[in-house]
Design a protein around this motif. Structure first.
Motif, short mmCIF file in Angstrom:
data_model
loop_
_atom_site.label_atom_id
_atom_site.label_comp_id
_atom_site.label_asym_id
_atom_site.label_seq_id
_atom_site.Cartn_x
_atom_site.Cartn_y
_atom_site.Cartn_z
N ASP A 12 0.83 -1.20 0.00
CA ASP A 12 0.00 0.00 0.00
C ASP A 12 0.86 1.26 0.00
N SER A 64 -2.90 -2.70 5.48
CA SER A 64 -3.37 -3.71 4.53
C SER A 64 -2.79 -5.07 4.90
N ILE A 185 -4.42 -5.93 -3.09
CA ILE A 185 -5.05 -4.98 -2.17
C ILE A 185 -5.74 -3.88 -2.98
N THR A 186 -6.55 -3.10 -2.29
CA THR A 186 -7.21 -1.97 -2.94
C THR A 186 -6.53 -0.67 -2.49
N ALA A 187 -6.94 0.42 -3.09
CA ALA A 187 -6.36 1.72 -2.76
C ALA A 187 -6.95 2.29 -1.47
N ALA A 188 -7.85 1.55 -0.84
CA ALA A 188 -8.55 2.06 0.34
C ALA A 188 -7.60 2.38 1.50
N TYR A 189 -6.44 1.71 1.54
CA TYR A 189 -5.52 1.90 2.65
C TYR A 189 -4.65 3.14 2.47
#
Length: 209
Positions: A12, A64, A185-189
């Motif tokens: 992340d 993450s 993983i997503t960009a949310a972190y």
């Protein structure tokens, strides 16, 4: 049947930015370490490194999945087994692949974080002339050990890049590594970038206040 590995997001943004900020802080601290002219800068940079390290410890529990300690801190026996395999198969690529840090690399991360905390703390005592020569000598000794651990870490990164047929430094820039799609993983972190920078700034302020 083995699942296909693709190049997907694994590291992340806070991990990557924190990694390079810490690397830069250590380099600048080393450059300014022997100069009285840059003594204040040296202290501030050390405080920055401390703030980043403390953030990374917190992020190791709430970040993450690949960034969490639970993803890469494994039993010592597994780290030893990995090093044995690496010593014989690093040129052929016959080494187990890990999405997060490998077992040996996990302990290197812990060591680097420990030194990134202890070194600035002993430096703070020296900067404030507490403890006389004791903390001055301790700070120098700890800093030298820190550099030795960094050298081992860099060697491990080079060997690991060859063994796993992927550039680990590049992965820490792009965030992408070989992994299965479900491990991405997503960009949310990315929200963690704000507390990271705040911790770095507070660390610098603490060191010179």
């Amino acid at each position: 049947m083995a699942r296909e590995r693709l190049t997907v997001p694994i590291w992340d943004l806070p991990v990557r930015v924190g990694h390079w900020l810490l690397a830069g802080s250590v380099a600048l601290a080393w450059i300014t370490g022997e100069s009285e002219t840059f003594r204040l800068w040296h202290a501030a940079i050390g405080g920055t490194a401390l703030g980043i390290a403390l953030f990374r410890i917190v992020w190791g529990f709430i970040g993450s999945p690949p960034a969490r300690f639970s993803a890469f801190v494994r039993p010592p026996s597994e780290a030893i087994a990995y090093l044995k395999t690496l010593s014989t198969g690093w040129t052929t690529g016959n080494v187990p692949h890990y999405t997060s840090h490998n077992p040996a690399g996990g302990y290197a991360v812990l060591a680097l974080l420990a030194f990134a905390i202890v070194t600035p703390l002993t430096g703070w005592f020296t900067f404030n002339e507490i403890g006389g020569e004791f903390f001055e000598e301790l700070h120098e000794a700890v800093a030298n050990l820190f550099l030795a651990v960094i050298a081992i870490h860099l060697a491990g990164v080079a060997v690991g890049s060859i063994a796993h047929r992927e550039s680990l430094p590049k992965a820490m820039i792009t965030g992408k590594k070989l992994a299965t799609p479900d491990e991405a993983i997503t960009a949310a972190y990315g929200w963690g970038l704000f507390p990271l920078l705040l911790a770095a700034g507070l660390g610098a302020w603490w060191a010179i206040r």
